[in-house]
Design an enzyme around this catalytic site. Structure first.
Site, PDB file in Angstrom:
ATOM      1  N   THR A   1       4.240 -37.591  -3.784  1.00 38.03           N
ATOM      2  CA  THR A   1       3.795 -38.921  -4.229  1.00 38.03           C
ATOM      3  C   THR A   1       3.985 -39.968  -3.136  1.00 38.03           C
ATOM      4  O   THR A   1       3.898 -41.163  -3.402  1.00 38.03           O
ATOM      5  CB  THR A   1       4.559 -39.358  -5.491  1.00 38.03           C
ATOM      6  OG1 THR A   1       5.969 -39.256  -5.259  1.00 38.03           O
ATOM      7  CG2 THR A   1       4.184 -38.491  -6.684  1.00 38.03           C
TER       8      THR A   1
ATOM      9  N   HIS B   1      -5.872 -39.583  17.665  1.00 36.96           N
ATOM     10  CA  HIS B   1      -6.339 -38.607  18.648  1.00 36.96           C
ATOM     11  C   HIS B   1      -6.285 -37.232  17.995  1.00 36.96           C
ATOM     12  O   HIS B   1      -5.237 -36.796  17.535  1.00 36.96           O
ATOM     13  CB  HIS B   1      -5.444 -38.645  19.886  1.00 36.96           C
ATOM     14  CG  HIS B   1      -5.990 -37.874  21.038  1.00 36.96           C
ATOM     15  ND1 HIS B   1      -6.817 -38.438  21.985  1.00 36.96           N
ATOM     16  CD2 HIS B   1      -5.841 -36.576  21.395  1.00 36.96           C
ATOM     17  CE1 HIS B   1      -7.149 -37.525  22.876  1.00 36.96           C
ATOM     18  NE2 HIS B   1      -6.565 -36.382  22.535  1.00 36.96           N
TER      19      HIS B   1
ATOM     20  N   ASP C   1      13.791 -46.500  -1.412  1.00 35.66           N
ATOM     21  CA  ASP C   1      13.647 -45.074  -1.156  1.00 35.66           C
ATOM     22  C   ASP C   1      13.902 -44.729   0.309  1.00 35.66           C
ATOM     23  O   ASP C   1      14.387 -43.640   0.617  1.00 35.66           O
ATOM     24  CB  ASP C   1      12.252 -44.606  -1.563  1.00 35.66           C
ATOM     25  CG  ASP C   1      12.070 -44.580  -3.077  1.00 35.66           C
ATOM     26  OD1 ASP C   1      13.086 -44.401  -3.782  1.00 35.66           O
ATOM     27  OD2 ASP C   1      10.938 -44.736  -3.552  1.00 35.66           O
TER      28      ASP C   1
ATOM     29  N   GLU D   1       8.503 -35.240   3.745  1.00 35.02           N
ATOM     30  CA  GLU D   1       7.494 -34.494   4.475  1.00 35.02           C
ATOM     31  C   GLU D   1       7.814 -34.403   5.964  1.00 35.02           C
ATOM     32  O   GLU D   1       8.549 -35.234   6.509  1.00 35.02           O
ATOM     33  CB  GLU D   1       6.106 -35.128   4.312  1.00 35.02           C
ATOM     34  CG  GLU D   1       5.880 -36.432   5.043  1.00 35.02           C
ATOM     35  CD  GLU D   1       6.416 -37.656   4.345  1.00 35.02           C
ATOM     36  OE1 GLU D   1       7.184 -38.391   5.012  1.00 35.02           O
ATOM     37  OE2 GLU D   1       6.092 -37.884   3.172  1.00 35.02           O
TER      38      GLU D   1
ATOM     39  N   ARG E   1      -9.053 -28.697  13.171  1.00 32.03           N
ATOM     40  CA  ARG E   1      -9.139 -29.800  14.134  1.00 32.03           C
ATOM     41  C   ARG E   1      -9.073 -31.083  13.322  1.00 32.03           C
ATOM     42  O   ARG E   1      -9.950 -31.380  12.510  1.00 32.03           O
ATOM     43  CB  ARG E   1     -10.439 -29.722  14.930  1.00 32.03           C
ATOM     44  CG  ARG E   1     -10.528 -30.763  16.042  1.00 32.03           C
ATOM     45  CD  ARG E   1     -11.655 -30.430  17.013  1.00 32.03           C
ATOM     46  NE  ARG E   1     -11.616 -31.328  18.169  1.00 32.03           N
ATOM     47  CZ  ARG E   1     -12.407 -32.385  18.309  1.00 32.03           C
ATOM     48  NH1 ARG E   1     -13.311 -32.681  17.372  1.00 32.03           N
ATOM     49  NH2 ARG E   1     -12.309 -33.136  19.379  1.00 32.03           N
TER      50      ARG E   1
ATOM     51  N   LEU F   1       0.220 -38.123  -0.715  1.00 31.82           N
ATOM     52  CA  LEU F   1      -0.705 -38.630  -1.735  1.00 31.82           C
ATOM     53  C   LEU F   1      -1.778 -39.512  -1.113  1.00 31.82           C
ATOM     54  O   LEU F   1      -2.960 -39.438  -1.484  1.00 31.82           O
ATOM     55  CB  LEU F   1       0.075 -39.407  -2.798  1.00 31.82           C
ATOM     56  CG  LEU F   1      -0.738 -39.982  -3.962  1.00 31.82           C
ATOM     57  CD1 LEU F   1      -1.363 -38.861  -4.788  1.00 31.82           C
ATOM     58  CD2 LEU F   1       0.137 -40.862  -4.843  1.00 31.82           C
TER      59      LEU F   1
ATOM     60  N   TYR G   1       3.511 -40.101   1.433  1.00 28.10           N
ATOM     61  CA  TYR G   1       2.457 -40.079   2.454  1.00 28.10           C
ATOM     62  C   TYR G   1       1.377 -39.053   2.118  1.00 28.10           C
ATOM     63  O   TYR G   1       0.178 -39.286   2.308  1.00 28.10           O
ATOM     64  CB  TYR G   1       3.107 -39.774   3.804  1.00 28.10           C
ATOM     65  CG  TYR G   1       2.236 -40.010   5.010  1.00 28.10           C
ATOM     66  CD1 TYR G   1       1.117 -40.844   4.962  1.00 28.10           C
ATOM     67  CD2 TYR G   1       2.553 -39.416   6.230  1.00 28.10           C
ATOM     68  CE1 TYR G   1       0.338 -41.063   6.085  1.00 28.10           C
ATOM     69  CE2 TYR G   1       1.780 -39.627   7.362  1.00 28.10           C
ATOM     70  CZ  TYR G   1       0.671 -40.448   7.277  1.00 28.10           C
ATOM     71  OH  TYR G   1      -0.096 -40.663   8.391  1.00 28.10           O
TER      72      TYR G   1
ATOM     73  N   GLN H   1      11.046 -41.250   9.812  1.00 25.09           N
ATOM     74  CA  GLN H   1      12.283 -41.838  10.321  1.00 25.09           C
ATOM     75  C   GLN H   1      12.837 -41.109  11.539  1.00 25.09           C
ATOM     76  O   GLN H   1      13.473 -41.719  12.391  1.00 25.09           O
ATOM     77  CB  GLN H   1      13.344 -41.872   9.209  1.00 25.09           C
ATOM     78  CG  GLN H   1      12.966 -42.780   8.045  1.00 25.09           C
ATOM     79  CD  GLN H   1      14.026 -42.806   6.961  1.00 25.09           C
ATOM     80  OE1 GLN H   1      14.936 -41.975   6.937  1.00 25.09           O
ATOM     81  NE2 GLN H   1      13.917 -43.759   6.041  1.00 25.09           N
TER      82      GLN H   1
END
Length: 285
Positions: A192, A162, A76, A152, A179, A196, A194, A252
């Site tokens: 489905t 942080h 993927d 995303e 925050r 998720l 990050y 990426q």
């Protein structure tokens, strides 16, 4: 039968092989396509490694202009990287899964040639369109950087673990303040991924919706929010935040920014066109 297959004259092989097995598959598939009369382009770095004739070398941009189909060999991650570039050329992609999960890469490498034959010579596939996100950094009323994302766009500090303070606006109207360690803005495709893992909702791929998922919020009441897919999302930041912030696109591409900047995220004008195998299900009555 999908008659689009008749337009496939030039086919591109793309992807970044992680091992010799994947590299060999590029080579084998190159010769398999050539034997069937297709013009074949191979992503430049791979073609050089395989010592293919110069006329078969091409950058992703050249592939976008010249090919009618791109075959992505890999997982993927390879699909995400190539889709972000090729989506603007309206070229369909089909994937041979040489990775782990293979949510976006349909073809089983063990049956790759028979499945590709069904697609390329009999049109046994359908095309699915999925929207991308476009992330933009506004600085002093000017857009200074931009990138697309298939899964995303993640707003987070460059410094690990942080917290940051920010305000979210949807269609220029204040929505909420938060925050937290950051914010995940996800497509249905990325729901489905990050998103998720951060407790975000699973969205079916055809939904016209965007999910906003907080990352470790410093509150007991913060929950993911799903908004209309045509919404324009803007994020502004408190001055006391760390000076080094980032938007990560599909883990990426990174767009650095400062608390004085504004992050804008909305649906991209380009779409990812995925070719999927047609599955014939026989039921017993």
């Amino acid at each position: 039968m999908n008659h689009l297959y008749r337009s496939f004259k030039t086919i591109a092989l793309v992807g970044k092989p992680r091992n010799d097995i994947n590299l060999q598959m590029h080579k084998n598939l190159f010769h398999w396509l050539m034997e069937r009369g297709y013009q074949v382009l191979v992503e430049k770095e791979v073609a050089i490694t395989l010592e293919l004739p110069f006329e078969h070398l091409a950058t992703l941009e050249e592939i976008g202009h010249r090919a009618q189909l791109a075959i992505v060999i890999g997982g993927d991650g390879n699909m995400l990287g190539r889709a972000r570039v090729l989506a603007k050329y309206d070229i369909p992609l089909i994937g041979i899964n040489r990775g782990n999960l293979g949510f976006l890469t349909d073809i089983d490498p063990k049956n790759a040639y028979s499945q590709l034959e069904a697609c390329l010579e009999r049109g046994e596939f359908f095309v699915e369109e999925r929207f991308l996100l476009e992330a933009k950094i506004e600085r002093a009323s000017e857009i200074v950087s931009t990138s697309n994302a298939v899964n995303e766009a993640v707003i987070h500090p460059a410094k690990i673990a942080h917290m940051i303070d920010f305000h979210v606006y949807i269609n220029d109207k204040f929505a909420f303040s938060q925050r937290s360690d950051g914010l995940i803005v996800s497509t249905p495709t990325g729901s489905t991924a990050y998103s998720l893992s951060a407790g975000g909702p699973i969205l079916t791929p055809n939904l016209n919706a965007i999910a906003l998922v907080p990352m470790f919020p410093h509150t007991l009441t913060s929950r993911p929010l799903v908004v209309d897919g045509d919404s324009k999302i803007s994020i502004r930041f408190a001055e006391h935040n760390t000076s080094q912030l980032e938007v990560g696109c599909d883990s990426q591409i990174t767009l650095p920014f400062t608390p004085d900047d504004v992050v804008h995220i909305q649906k991209s004008e380009h779409k990812l066109r995925l070719l999927h195998l047609k599955i014939i299900i026989i039921t017993m009555c």
